[in-house]
Structure formats: C-alpha cells, structure tokens
Write a protein that holds these residues in place. Sequence first.
Motif, PDB file in Angstrom:
ATOM      1  N   ALA A  66      10.184  26.657  29.782  1.00 45.15           N
ATOM      2  CA  ALA A  66       9.472  27.907  30.026  1.00 45.15           C
ATOM      3  C   ALA A  66      10.444  28.940  30.583  1.00 45.15           C
ATOM      4  CB  ALA A  66       8.328  27.659  31.009  1.00 45.15           C
ATOM      5  N   PRO A  67      10.288  30.215  30.224  1.00 43.22           N
ATOM      6  CA  PRO A  67      11.211  31.249  30.724  1.00 43.22           C
ATOM      7  C   PRO A  67      11.123  31.392  32.236  1.00 43.22           C
ATOM      8  CG  PRO A  67       9.307  32.233  29.618  1.00 43.22           C
ATOM      9  CD  PRO A  67       9.253  30.760  29.339  1.00 43.22           C
ATOM     10  N   ARG A  68      12.290  31.514  32.866  1.00 48.92           N
ATOM     11  CA  ARG A  68      12.345  31.666  34.323  1.00 48.92           C
ATOM     12  C   ARG A  68      13.364  32.748  34.666  1.00 48.92           C
ATOM     13  NH1 ARG A  68      12.326  26.095  33.874  1.00 48.92           N
ATOM     14  NH2 ARG A  68      14.551  25.986  34.297  1.00 48.92           N
ATOM     15  N   GLY A  69      13.019  33.985  34.350  1.00 50.07           N
ATOM     16  CA  GLY A  69      13.903  35.092  34.691  1.00 50.07           C
ATOM     17  C   GLY A  69      15.191  35.046  33.888  1.00 50.07           C
ATOM     18  N   ALA A  70      16.281  35.448  34.542  1.00 50.04           N
ATOM     19  CA  ALA A  70      17.593  35.495  33.883  1.00 50.04           C
ATOM     20  C   ALA A  70      18.130  34.079  33.730  1.00 50.04           C
ATOM     21  CB  ALA A  70      18.559  36.356  34.694  1.00 50.04           C
ATOM     22  N   MET A  83      22.165  34.978  25.987  1.00 49.17           N
ATOM     23  CA  MET A  83      21.770  35.541  27.285  1.00 49.17           C
ATOM     24  C   MET A  83      20.653  36.561  27.112  1.00 49.17           C
ATOM     25  SD  MET A  83      25.350  37.624  27.793  1.00 49.17           S
ATOM     26  CE  MET A  83      26.258  36.190  27.202  1.00 49.17           C
ATOM     27  N   PRO A  84      19.685  36.583  28.042  1.00 45.68           N
ATOM     28  CA  PRO A  84      18.577  37.539  27.943  1.00 45.68           C
ATOM     29  C   PRO A  84      19.070  38.975  28.016  1.00 45.68           C
ATOM     30  CG  PRO A  84      18.133  35.835  29.591  1.00 45.68           C
ATOM     31  CD  PRO A  84      19.575  35.724  29.229  1.00 45.68           C
ATOM     32  N   THR A  85      18.459  39.816  27.215  1.00 45.82           N
ATOM     33  CA  THR A  85      18.779  41.236  27.249  1.00 45.82           C
ATOM     34  C   THR A  85      17.624  42.003  26.637  1.00 45.82           C
ATOM     35  OG1 THR A  85      20.328  42.943  26.490  1.00 45.82           O
ATOM     36  CG2 THR A  85      20.008  41.071  25.026  1.00 45.82           C
ATOM     37  N   ASN A  86      17.240  43.102  27.241  1.00 42.81           N
ATOM     38  CA  ASN A  86      16.169  43.945  26.702  1.00 42.81           C
ATOM     39  C   ASN A  86      14.874  43.180  26.476  1.00 42.81           C
ATOM     40  OD1 ASN A  86      18.001  46.079  26.624  1.00 42.81           O
ATOM     41  ND2 ASN A  86      18.665  45.572  24.546  1.00 42.81           N
ATOM     42  N   GLY A  87      14.339  42.602  27.538  1.00 43.32           N
ATOM     43  CA  GLY A  87      13.046  41.926  27.438  1.00 43.32           C
ATOM     44  C   GLY A  87      13.117  40.617  26.690  1.00 43.32           C
ATOM     45  N   ARG A  88      12.488  40.541  25.499  1.00 36.27           N
ATOM     46  CA  ARG A  88      12.415  39.298  24.720  1.00 36.27           C
ATOM     47  C   ARG A  88      13.689  39.014  23.960  1.00 36.27           C
ATOM     48  NH1 ARG A  88       9.531  39.728  20.567  1.00 36.27           N
ATOM     49  NH2 ARG A  88       9.343  37.494  20.202  1.00 36.27           N
ATOM     50  N   HIS A  89      14.604  39.920  23.937  1.00 39.71           N
ATOM     51  CA  HIS A  89      15.805  39.761  23.120  1.00 39.71           C
ATOM     52  C   HIS A  89      16.831  38.854  23.798  1.00 39.71           C
ATOM     53  CE1 HIS A  89      13.974  43.268  21.255  1.00 39.71           C
ATOM     54  NE2 HIS A  89      14.751  43.060  20.201  1.00 39.71           N
ATOM     55  N   LEU A  90      17.602  38.202  22.954  1.00 39.98           N
ATOM     56  CA  LEU A  90      18.723  37.380  23.397  1.00 39.98           C
ATOM     57  C   LEU A  90      19.990  37.843  22.689  1.00 39.98           C
ATOM     58  CD1 LEU A  90      17.137  33.791  23.226  1.00 39.98           C
ATOM     59  CD2 LEU A  90      17.725  35.041  25.312  1.00 39.98           C
ATOM     60  N   LYS A  91      21.088  37.837  23.418  1.00 39.15           N
ATOM     61  CA  LYS A  91      22.392  38.101  22.803  1.00 39.15           C
ATOM     62  C   LYS A  91      23.083  36.763  22.586  1.00 39.15           C
ATOM     63  CE  LYS A  91      25.961  39.783  25.138  1.00 39.15           C
ATOM     64  NZ  LYS A  91      26.884  40.715  25.817  1.00 39.15           N
ATOM     65  N   PHE A  92      23.287  36.401  21.320  1.00 34.96           N
ATOM     66  CA  PHE A  92      23.884  35.125  20.953  1.00 34.96           C
ATOM     67  C   PHE A  92      25.395  35.280  20.772  1.00 34.96           C
ATOM     68  CE2 PHE A  92      19.520  35.057  19.454  1.00 34.96           C
ATOM     69  CZ  PHE A  92      19.074  33.802  19.837  1.00 34.96           C
ATOM     70  N   VAL A 122      22.246  40.168  18.491  1.00 41.04           N
ATOM     71  CA  VAL A 122      21.024  40.338  19.272  1.00 41.04           C
ATOM     72  C   VAL A 122      19.803  40.070  18.399  1.00 41.04           C
ATOM     73  CG1 VAL A 122      19.629  41.936  20.640  1.00 41.04           C
ATOM     74  CG2 VAL A 122      22.126  41.993  20.808  1.00 41.04           C
ATOM     75  N   GLY A 123      18.905  39.240  18.912  1.00 42.14           N
ATOM     76  CA  GLY A 123      17.680  38.935  18.186  1.00 42.14           C
ATOM     77  C   GLY A 123      16.552  38.611  19.140  1.00 42.14           C
ATOM     78  N   ALA A 124      15.315  38.737  18.654  1.00 41.03           N
ATOM     79  CA  ALA A 124      14.129  38.396  19.431  1.00 41.03           C
ATOM     80  C   ALA A 124      13.477  37.189  18.773  1.00 41.03           C
ATOM     81  CB  ALA A 124      13.150  39.564  19.481  1.00 41.03           C
TER      82      ALA A 124
END
Length: 440
Positions: free
Chosen positions: A354-358, A320-329, A248-250
């Motif tokens: 550009a970010p578009r939700g999930a 995948m997006p998780t916890n706001g700005r974070h991504l799980k790689f 997990v990283g932002a």
Amino acid sequence: MAEMSIDVQWMAAASGEPEIQATAAWLGISVDGVSLTRNQDIWAKTVRDNVFVSAYPLAMWLANSWWRLNHEPLPRQQPGHGWRMAHELGAANHGFVWPRIMFIPDGEFIDVWARASMTPNQSVQYLQTLDAPKQLGLAGFHKSVEQFMGSVLARLDAREASGSDLAHVWAILQEELADPEMARRRKLEAQLGFDAEACPEEALSAALQWSPLVGDEALSELAPAIASFEASPDLALIGRLADADGMVGAPEFSFGDIDHLRHGAPWERAVHDARALRQKLGNTSDPIPSQELQGLLGLGRDAVAAWPAPQGRSPVAVAMPTNGRHLKFIPRRHNPVGKRFELARFLGEHLRTAPRGARWLASTDLGTYCQKYQRAFAAEFLCPINALLSYLDGDFSSYAMEEAAERFDVSEQTVTSLLYNNGHLHRQWSEDMPYQVAVA
C-alpha cells in the motif's frame, strides 16, 4: 515455515577458561526435527545427534552477530571474510569443531543452509546436509536464540560466572533493541556490511539522511546493494539517481485493485498477485505484449524504446514518486528482454504494498524478500507456468525452452528458473555453501 531448536545438556569439564568450563555441554541444533549436529565421533566411534562442545562460544557469536544475522542479506558477489564471520556458525570457533551451518536473512525470513563436514583428520565429522534451505520466521529464530541464551546465562550464574563478557554484550543488545532510533542505526550498519559500532559515524549519518527521501523499506533494499557494489557506505548514488532523468508514467493499477495473500513465502504471494492481475486483464495464459506492459505502468508507446542505455553498470533500478500518482522510472538493463523483465518487476513492486507517502521502488540483484517477490511476479506475469508447461508439452530440451522463451519474450534463464522452481527440472545444489544464488 520451519522451526529451529538449540538444546543443551550441561556436563562437567576439567579444563578451559571459567566460562568455557561452566558451559560444557552436549549441544544439539535441529530444524524441523532434522539434526544439523548429527555427527560421527572418530575417536569414540559413535554416531549421535548432539556434540560435546562449550555453549559459550556459540552464544557469544550469536550475540555479537545479531544485527548482521538478522539484517544483512547475501551479497550478489562472492561474500568477503567479514560477511562469512557473521553468518557461518563455524566462526564461533574457540578451538571446537562446529557444523557447517549458514544463516541468510531476507528481511522477512532467515534461510538456514547446512552441509556435511567430512574434513580429514578432524575428530568430529558432521553428517547432515539439507537438500534445500529451510526457512525460519524471524520471530521463531529470535525465540530459539533467546531461549538458548537464557539457558547459557542461567548456567553461568549457577556456576558463579555471572560477570561474563556474554552477559555484558547481551545486556547492551537488549538496550539497543528497546531503543527504536538505536535499533534503526544498528540495522542500517548491518545492511551496509558493518558490525555494530564499526561503521564510520560520518558515513552512517550520510546514509541515514536518505531515509526521508526514499522511505525506510526502500533504503533497506538500496543500502546493501549500493554499498557492496561501490564499496562506499554513504550511498551517494541515491543522490545521483534522484537528480537523473527518467521515464514518467502513471501506473494503471495499484495495491487496492487486486486481492492479495497476506502471508506466505515471497514466491507464493507473487504468483498469486500475478495471476490476479492477469485475471483482471482477461488474459490468463497468452503472452503480454511489451506495449501493454508499458501501458500498465502508464508509459508511452515509444518511451522505453527511446530510453538511452545507461552508462556502465548500476547495482539498482528505481522508480520514485513524482506529481501525485506518477512515478519516474530509472531502469538499468540494456537489452530489450532485460528491460521488459525489469518493467514487470516494477509493476509487481508497485502492486505489492500500500502507498505510504514518499516511497521509492527499488529493484536489485539481492536475495531479499522484496526482490524474490519481484522476480517471481515478473516471471509468472510474463510467462505463466501453466501456459509454459502447455506450450512445452513435456519437451524440456534446450531447443524447446529456447522457443518458449521467444514466445513469451523472456530470457531462457527465466524459463529454466520457472521449471526448476516448480519442480519440473531437478536442481543440483552446490556441494559448497550458496555464495551465488540463482535469479530469474
């Protein structure tokens, strides 16, 4: 961007089924003024840019193959009979000798390949080979096919053959295109490797259920990669990935932090973005340390080193997006250089849109526009072509390229691909159709 035209000069024919007779013609197919139907007629001992065939089989093939022609990418492994029937013009068949032309979509464009066809004992020998594929915009491809289809249907009407199977198939296709939900289903069927209405309903419904979780764009990348790898259209692997542990990283930068090219080939946009990010980092030519690369994704110093090697092979890597700005790689590469390149691909994909939700980020081995962008971004970001050329200083020996790969901490294949793609090494295109495509 190339343009394609399909031209017909209607002629009389004395034999064949009514639709075949009605649409007998001198047919010419050209891309950017290059005739792909240029041929030698062995019996007549003539060379000309069009060929005498019936336009009806070609029109039927285009109508029946529409969804796969537009949405099914070239699989990583050797394509099967079904894929070839939907992408090689020779599948129009009906007893005519057709040129060796292949159409390969990538989600944004369609690559057109052509090879000379000098098969012994055939009455027509096609003479034209494209040294490299020509890239058609989807809108331009649609326009040329629709104009050709209109000509064929008008000819059938004029010859009192309006109730043809072609008219029926084309009318159904127009209804599907006008219905967003039906078009979505047909597109996914094609990406899963099926003709229209050929995918089992249960499997199609199972695949569609993943769209709200991963996003439509990511699903278009994941579906053909997973389906061809697992020979299973229900995409159950997505569920296993969603539940898997990951890093997990932002990420430090996002879409709005650099200026983007809005149009162009994927490698053009990718190289521009990679250079823009390097400029922002104040490093236009020196190697990017792995620790810095990980930091750009918000990953801790030891996160990648501690990440356990995945069990077996996987057709995809995801974030995948998780916890706001974070991504799980969830990477898939085993060796350090491969992991590093994969992380750079994730960085490019995160910057690309550009970010578009999930919306998951998907990395695969396919040749879609998205994957071409990722590979080009990672190559230029980790190993800038200008810095590479300066380091090599005109020495393109295998030893020099090996040292360059070590300096920039990339694979030798990445170095070779950069030199090929920028015209510093000559690529020998296969004499056969491109059933394997080079990746960085």
